[in-house]
Design an enzyme around this catalytic site. Structure first.
Site, short mmCIF file in Angstrom:
data_model
loop_
_atom_site.label_atom_id
_atom_site.label_comp_id
_atom_site.label_asym_id
_atom_site.label_seq_id
_atom_site.Cartn_x
_atom_site.Cartn_y
_atom_site.Cartn_z
N TYR A 1 -67.60 5.60 111.63
CA TYR A 1 -68.29 4.82 110.60
C TYR A 1 -68.09 3.32 110.79
O TYR A 1 -66.98 2.87 111.07
CB TYR A 1 -67.78 5.20 109.21
CG TYR A 1 -68.07 6.63 108.83
CD1 TYR A 1 -69.36 7.13 108.85
CD2 TYR A 1 -67.03 7.49 108.47
CE1 TYR A 1 -69.62 8.46 108.50
CE2 TYR A 1 -67.28 8.81 108.12
CZ TYR A 1 -68.58 9.28 108.15
OH TYR A 1 -68.82 10.59 107.81
N ARG B 1 -37.55 3.86 84.05
CA ARG B 1 -38.53 4.95 84.08
C ARG B 1 -38.19 5.86 82.89
O ARG B 1 -38.50 5.51 81.77
CB ARG B 1 -38.48 5.66 85.43
CG ARG B 1 -38.75 4.64 86.56
CD ARG B 1 -39.17 5.25 87.88
NE ARG B 1 -38.36 6.37 88.34
CZ ARG B 1 -38.44 6.87 89.58
NH1 ARG B 1 -39.26 6.32 90.47
NH2 ARG B 1 -37.70 7.89 89.95
N MET C 1 -62.81 11.70 106.85
CA MET C 1 -62.21 12.70 105.96
C MET C 1 -61.61 13.87 106.75
O MET C 1 -60.55 14.39 106.39
CB MET C 1 -63.26 13.24 104.98
CG MET C 1 -62.68 14.18 103.94
SD MET C 1 -63.90 14.90 102.84
CE MET C 1 -64.43 13.49 101.90
N LYS D 1 -38.86 18.85 95.36
CA LYS D 1 -40.07 18.57 94.57
C LYS D 1 -41.26 18.34 95.51
O LYS D 1 -41.08 18.10 96.71
CB LYS D 1 -39.84 17.33 93.70
CG LYS D 1 -39.57 16.07 94.51
CD LYS D 1 -39.10 14.91 93.63
CE LYS D 1 -38.82 13.67 94.46
NZ LYS D 1 -38.20 12.60 93.68
#
Ligand SMILES: *Cc1c(COP(=O)(O)O)cnc(C)c1O
Length: 381
Positions: free
Chosen positions: A263, A133, A311, A35
């Site tokens: 940053y 679940r 990013m 998956k």
């Protein structure tokens, strides 16, 4: 290796890991869980490799993932177990995809689709045994098994499997879930169901909990060579990490003591030194939360990331090492070769190795080594 950004997947490692897990689990069947694009490694090449190594089932979450395997020409048994309320079961049945079902509603939907197509659906019933679940709740087991047995007699479907999933919360919790699961399997027998595939264990239980193995294990993280445990490494488990995430130095600069980096200037150079820019960022799955703690390898030397991970890029302080544009940077790979591991990144980011590899982004090309019938390495199998 030359890629600007690249996730190199060693299919030879996947092959060896599947073989090792088969041997440790010792079950007649093994499902390779592919998956989420094989946890970021590439669903189709991993599926082919796992099958070549002796896996006889593939496991995915949803039907679209199973269809991707069929579209690639993979005709091995595939189980999909998490469905949209309006899932296209007919599309799944038309391509011989087995369905993990968790409710009477889903049984009726699948039986309807099978009748319309004139096919017999292959179904694995999922039992709720503690995780809360999906899965049929214990009070509903008898009624659901009776319904499934009726639909089986009517030729709409065949129940070939019963399964559930463990919480790994503690050995006691898992033992309770195993007992509950065994009650469910026994009750299914009473209802006239005789599924040959009884499966509960994922990688953790396949490795450590013999009582959870039954006739098949569903292994994901282990085939990628990563440990599901905090107290044992891949190497200690006999597994080899398959993915190496790497890139090349995109820029180098010297900075003076006191210079701020990235940053917010979270980091300032304590002394004069050299910085290397690496072109991978959180868009590529490099976790921003690893800012301040992660390390990478450049030309065989470990170096800390400094300043905010952005990013598209991050900065490494290389001190006095002479580093050039184009030099090879390894974020993680097989720690036995001296580079950081996906687990090191998970620890730095406060997450698990599953999330590190699975989130590697689309902008990072996958390349393959060691494919079956490809001894020289190079292309995908
Ligand atoms: C993802 C998943 C697995 C595989 O788990 P690993 O810990 O990666 O081995 C097995 N079963 C189910 C139901 C899953 O969702």
């Amino acid at each position: 290796m030359t890629g600007y950004r690249e996730a190199v997947v060693d299919l030879g490692a996947v092959y060896a890991n599947v073989g090792h897990l088969r041997q440790v689990a010792g079950t007649p069947h093994l499902m390779a869980v592919v998956k989420a694009n094989a946890y970021g490694h590439g669903a189709v090449p991993v599926a082919r490799t796992a099958l070549a190594a002796g896996a006889d089932w593939l496991g995915v979450a949803d039907i679209d993932e199973a269809l991707e395997l069929r579209d690639a020409g993979i005709d091995a048994p595939v189980l999909a177990w998490l469905h949209d309320p309006d899932a296209d079961f007919a599309a799944a049945l038309a391509r011989n995809i087995s369905l993990g079902l968790s409710s009477a509603r889903q049984l009726h939907q699948v039986a309807g689709a099978a009748a319309a197509l004139g096919r017999v659906a292959d179904v694995h019933l999922k039992l709720e045994t503690g995780l809360n679940r999906n899965g049929v709740d214990e009070p509903d087991w008898a009624e659901t098994f009776a319904l499934a047995a009726r639909l089986e007699r009517a030729g709409r479907l065949r129940v070939t499997g019963i399964f559930s999933h463990l919480s790994n919360a503690s050995p006691v919790d898992d033992a309770e879930a195993i007992e509950s699961f065994e009650r469910g399997v026994a009750l299914a027998g009473t209802a006239g169901l005789t599924p040959p595939l009884i499966h509960l264990a994922s990688t953790a239980a396949a490795l450590r909990t013999p009582a959870a193995r039954f006739t098949m294990v569903r292994v994901g993280i282990g085939i990628y060579g990563l440990s599901p445990f905090a107290d044992q490494t891949s190497h200690e488990l006999g597994l080899t990490p398959a993915m190496t995430l790497r890139g090349r130095v995109a820029a180098v600069r010297r900075v003076a003591a006191g210079a701020g980096v990235s940053y917010d200037y979270l980091w300032r150079a304590p002394v004069d030194g050299c910085l290397a820019l690496v072109p991978l960022g959180y868009a590529d799955g490099v976790p921003r939360s690893a800012t301040g703690t992660a390390r990478v390898d450049i030309d065989g030397h470990p170096h800390p990331l400094v300043g905010r991970i952005a990013m598209d890029q991050f900065v490494v302080s290389v001190g006095q090492q002479s580093v050039a544009v184009g030099d090879d940077v390894v974020l993680f790979g097989n720690p036995e070769t001296g580079v950081p591991s996906a687990t090191d990144w998970a620890d730095a980011a406060g997450t698990i190795n599953y999330e590190i590899v699975t989130r590697i982004g689309r902008r990072v090309p996958r390349s393959y080594r060691g494919g079956v019938g490809d001894e020289a390495g190079g292309g995908p199998i």
